[in-house]
Motif scaffolding. Structure first.
Motif, PDB file in Angstrom:
ATOM      1  N   THR A   1      35.656  34.227  36.873  1.00  0.00           N
ATOM      2  CA  THR A   1      35.890  32.863  37.352  1.00  0.00           C
ATOM      3  C   THR A   1      35.637  32.780  38.849  1.00  0.00           C
ATOM      4  O   THR A   1      35.021  31.830  39.346  1.00  0.00           O
ATOM      5  CB  THR A   1      37.340  32.425  37.037  1.00  0.00           C
ATOM      6  N   LYS A   2      36.082  33.789  39.574  1.00  0.00           N
ATOM      7  CA  LYS A   2      35.864  33.820  41.022  1.00  0.00           C
ATOM      8  C   LYS A   2      34.370  33.868  41.336  1.00  0.00           C
ATOM      9  O   LYS A   2      33.892  33.156  42.229  1.00  0.00           O
ATOM     10  CB  LYS A   2      36.574  35.032  41.633  1.00  0.00           C
TER      11      LYS A   2
ATOM     12  N   ALA B   1      45.702  23.153  54.864  1.00  0.00           N
ATOM     13  CA  ALA B   1      46.731  23.928  54.176  1.00  0.00           C
ATOM     14  C   ALA B   1      46.029  25.028  53.395  1.00  0.00           C
ATOM     15  O   ALA B   1      44.916  24.850  52.919  1.00  0.00           O
ATOM     16  CB  ALA B   1      47.526  23.035  53.225  1.00  0.00           C
ATOM     17  N   GLN B   2      46.688  26.157  53.302  1.00  0.00           N
ATOM     18  CA  GLN B   2      46.103  27.277  52.577  1.00  0.00           C
ATOM     19  C   GLN B   2      46.522  27.208  51.120  1.00  0.00           C
ATOM     20  O   GLN B   2      47.657  26.862  50.804  1.00  0.00           O
ATOM     21  CB  GLN B   2      46.562  28.593  53.193  1.00  0.00           C
ATOM     22  N   MET B   3      45.588  27.539  50.238  1.00  0.00           N
ATOM     23  CA  MET B   3      45.884  27.546  48.809  1.00  0.00           C
ATOM     24  C   MET B   3      45.340  28.846  48.220  1.00  0.00           C
ATOM     25  O   MET B   3      44.154  29.137  48.340  1.00  0.00           O
ATOM     26  CB  MET B   3      45.216  26.344  48.133  1.00  0.00           C
ATOM     27  N   ASN B   4      46.205  29.610  47.603  1.00  0.00           N
ATOM     28  CA  ASN B   4      45.812  30.877  46.988  1.00  0.00           C
ATOM     29  C   ASN B   4      46.004  30.782  45.486  1.00  0.00           C
ATOM     30  O   ASN B   4      47.006  30.267  45.013  1.00  0.00           O
ATOM     31  CB  ASN B   4      46.669  32.026  47.527  1.00  0.00           C
TER      32      ASN B   4
END
Length: 117
Positions: free
Chosen positions: A85-86, A75-78
């Motif tokens: 933070t990234k 499943a994709q999570m954005n």
């Protein structure tokens, strides 16, 4: 595209050709319906072919992204995060095999920390 100003009048240019005429009158027959396939006969034919030594083109099942999405394995999570933070996430991500493994690790740490409270 025809432009009246370019040619100086409302007439079409002399090199224009008449439109094509298509005749579909000979295609009025309704298509012939196929006879239904007998599943028992098909199954028997496959069994007989296997006994005779014929094999499928490929014994492996092809797995691609559509297959994984359909079966619910991925499943994709954005998420929206600050650039800092990234950058931190990506720096630590290199120590793990995938983003899923890293996220599981972080969630396990969080669960262990909150269960003691």
């Amino acid at each position: 595209m025809f432009c009246a100003k370019k040619w100086g009048s409302n007439k079409m240019p002399e090199d224009s050709r008449p439109s094509a005429r298509l005749d579909f009158s000979e295609f009025t027959e309704t298509p012939v319906k196929r006879t239904p396939v007998d599943k028992a006969t098909t199954h028997q034919a496959i069994s007989d072919a296997a006994k005779a030594g014929f094999t499928a083109r490929s014994d492996t099942v092809k797995i691609d992204g559509r297959t994984l999405r359909r079966t619910g394995r991925t499943a994709q999570m954005n998420m929206k995060v600050l650039p800092e933070t990234k950058a931190r996430f990506q720096k630590h991500l290199t120590q793990f095999g995938s983003s899923d493994e890293f996220l599981k690790f972080l969630l396990d740490l969080y669960d262990r920390g909150t269960s003691s409270h």
